[in-house]
Structures are given as structure tokens and as C-alpha cells.
Motif scaffolding. Sequence first.
Motif, PDB file in Angstrom:
ATOM      1  N   PRO A  44       0.730  -1.213   0.087  1.00 50.95           N
ATOM      2  CA  PRO A  44      -0.007   0.043   0.032  1.00 50.95           C
ATOM      3  C   PRO A  44       0.819   1.173   0.076  1.00 50.95           C
ATOM      4  CG  PRO A  44      -0.824  -1.474   1.575  1.00 50.95           C
ATOM      5  CD  PRO A  44       0.520  -1.994   1.067  1.00 50.95           C
ATOM      6  N   ALA A  72      -8.477   0.948 -10.422  1.00 51.84           N
ATOM      7  CA  ALA A  72      -8.928   2.096  -9.465  1.00 51.84           C
ATOM      8  C   ALA A  72     -10.592   1.996  -9.435  1.00 51.84           C
ATOM      9  CB  ALA A  72      -8.847   3.755 -10.213  1.00 51.84           C
ATOM     10  N   HIS A  75     -11.055  -0.507  -6.680  1.00 46.26           N
ATOM     11  CA  HIS A  75     -10.434   0.361  -5.314  1.00 46.26           C
ATOM     12  C   HIS A  75      -9.249  -0.496  -4.721  1.00 46.26           C
ATOM     13  CE1 HIS A  75     -14.601   2.161  -5.308  1.00 46.26           C
ATOM     14  NE2 HIS A  75     -14.979   1.000  -5.328  1.00 46.26           N
ATOM     15  N   GLU A  78      -5.204   4.201  -6.401  1.00 44.40           N
ATOM     16  CA  GLU A  78      -5.774   5.406  -6.391  1.00 44.40           C
ATOM     17  C   GLU A  78      -5.012   6.189  -7.537  1.00 44.40           C
ATOM     18  OE1 GLU A  78      -5.131   7.375  -2.722  1.00 44.40           O
ATOM     19  OE2 GLU A  78      -6.450   5.881  -1.441  1.00 44.40           O
ATOM     20  N   ARG A  80      -4.020   9.809  -9.028  1.00 43.65           N
ATOM     21  CA  ARG A  80      -3.822  11.347  -8.219  1.00 43.65           C
ATOM     22  C   ARG A  80      -3.216  12.304  -9.354  1.00 43.65           C
ATOM     23  NH1 ARG A  80      -0.574   9.335  -2.592  1.00 43.65           N
ATOM     24  NH2 ARG A  80      -2.417   8.127  -1.768  1.00 43.65           N
ATOM     25  N   ARG A  88      -3.618   1.687  -3.313  1.00 44.45           N
ATOM     26  CA  ARG A  88      -4.457   2.217  -2.388  1.00 44.45           C
ATOM     27  C   ARG A  88      -4.055   2.078  -0.824  1.00 44.45           C
ATOM     28  NH1 ARG A  88     -10.820   0.428  -0.957  1.00 44.45           N
ATOM     29  NH2 ARG A  88     -11.251   2.205   0.298  1.00 44.45           N
ATOM     30  N   THR A  89      -3.895   2.939  -0.147  1.00 45.98           N
ATOM     31  CA  THR A  89      -3.826   2.764   1.593  1.00 45.98           C
ATOM     32  C   THR A  89      -5.150   3.066   2.099  1.00 45.98           C
ATOM     33  OG1 THR A  89      -1.628   3.620   1.137  1.00 45.98           O
ATOM     34  CG2 THR A  89      -2.667   3.715   3.368  1.00 45.98           C
ATOM     35  N   GLN A 174      -8.725  -6.396  -1.903  1.00 47.61           N
ATOM     36  CA  GLN A 174      -8.567  -5.090  -1.402  1.00 47.61           C
ATOM     37  C   GLN A 174      -7.786  -4.977   0.018  1.00 47.61           C
ATOM     38  OE1 GLN A 174     -11.813  -2.304  -1.770  1.00 47.61           O
ATOM     39  NE2 GLN A 174     -12.906  -3.670  -2.917  1.00 47.61           N
TER      40      GLN A 174
END
Length: 234
Positions: A44, A72, A75, A78, A80, A88-89, A174
Motif C-alpha cells: 500500500p 481504480a 478500489h 488511487e 492522483r 491504495r492505502t 482490497q
Amino acid sequence: MSAQEGSTCLPLDQNGRSGVPGETLADRIRRALEADISSGRLEPGSKLDEQELAEQFGVSRTPVREAFRLLAASHLVELRGRQGAVVRTISAQSLIEMFQVMAELEGLCARLAARRANPAQLGRIEAIHKRLEDVSASGDVDLFYDVNQEFHEAVYEASCNGFLADQTRRLRNQVAAYRRRVTHRPSRIPKTLKEHGEVIAAIRAHDDEAAQRAMRDHVNLLGDDLLDFLAAYG
């Protein structure tokens, strides 16, 4: 709670596919990155370099960007803007909530497996559990985690509900990197083996309520498991 001995369902791979005919370049890249994320090879917060991945897969940047969009949407990544894509964190609170939902989904998989699993499917679950016992003796935690994933996949398949298996798998992917961290806690491996044994016994007895309860308790973060998780998360 009778078993449906003649039940059959299609075998699935760990991404919910029976094969990859017609797979696009973006799909292939997405699948490879998804495997790296769920295995923890991509931690992450890791930045995904578009150019580097294009060179690695021998493609232009276009399918890489499309793969990022697909990840994305699941999920896992991400986007940016100019900063690019990162794995993703997830906050501790969100993860606890996600584990609660995971516990219900996996519990339902086990419940249906107790009702529907045929002898071959039960045999596969038991064989994987035996491999887990052997791996635990070796002390290889990462291998234990990988075989543990196979155990849960076998239960998903034995549920004979493709939609449920797919939704469970999506959520599992996830949180997979964080589940791996918990596996490294000193008490987790023996507890996992004990809890898996309870799940198997309930499925073998065609006791759907006991199977659901055992799997739900196995996955959910309660008591010492929650403390272990928070320690691993930090």
C-alpha cells in the motif's frame, strides 16, 4: 441440512476466470498488477510507474493507463492526477469495517459449501489444509499465506455461487496486503489451522450454520485478533 451430492460448478482461478481468451493488453496488465497487490509484492502506498510498466510488458502507455483505470474501479489503486497511480492505502477504521463485511461474505460461502460441496470439492479443501499443516512446520510464513489463499478459494468454489465468490474475492483483494501482515503475528498460524479445522468439520457434517459461524469468526477481527491486527498495521 442435506448435502447435494450431485452438485457441480465451474472451477475458477484466483481472479474469478476460467481462462483468458480474448483478454486485452489492459486486462493482462491489470491481472498481473492485481496479483502483485493481493500478494503484498506491491505494498500500500507504492507508486506505479507508467513508463516502467510499459517497458516491462512491452506495450505503449495506453494499455497501462487503462489498466490503472480498471484497478481504480476495483478500489485497488488511487489515481492522483499528475502524481500518477499509487496502490491504495486504507485507514485502520476502514479496514476493520471491511473485515467485518469479509467475515459475513466468507461465512456465507462456507454455509453454502456445507450444503452444496461434492466429495471432490471437500477433498480439495482437506488436501489444502493438510498442505497448510506441512507448511506451518517449515516456518515459511509467506508460503503459508499463499496456501491459505488457496484454502479460501476452494471454499468459494465449493459454494457453487459464482457471483458470491466474485464479490468475496474482490473485497479480499482490497485487504490482502493487510491480511498478510496479520499472518506474520506469532500466534496467527496455529490459530488459523485450528479455525480451518472447525470450518472443515462443519462442511463435512453438512452443518451449514456451524460452517458459517466458524468461517465468520475466523475472518472477523475480534478480541486478540483485533489487537494483533492493530499492532501489525502500525
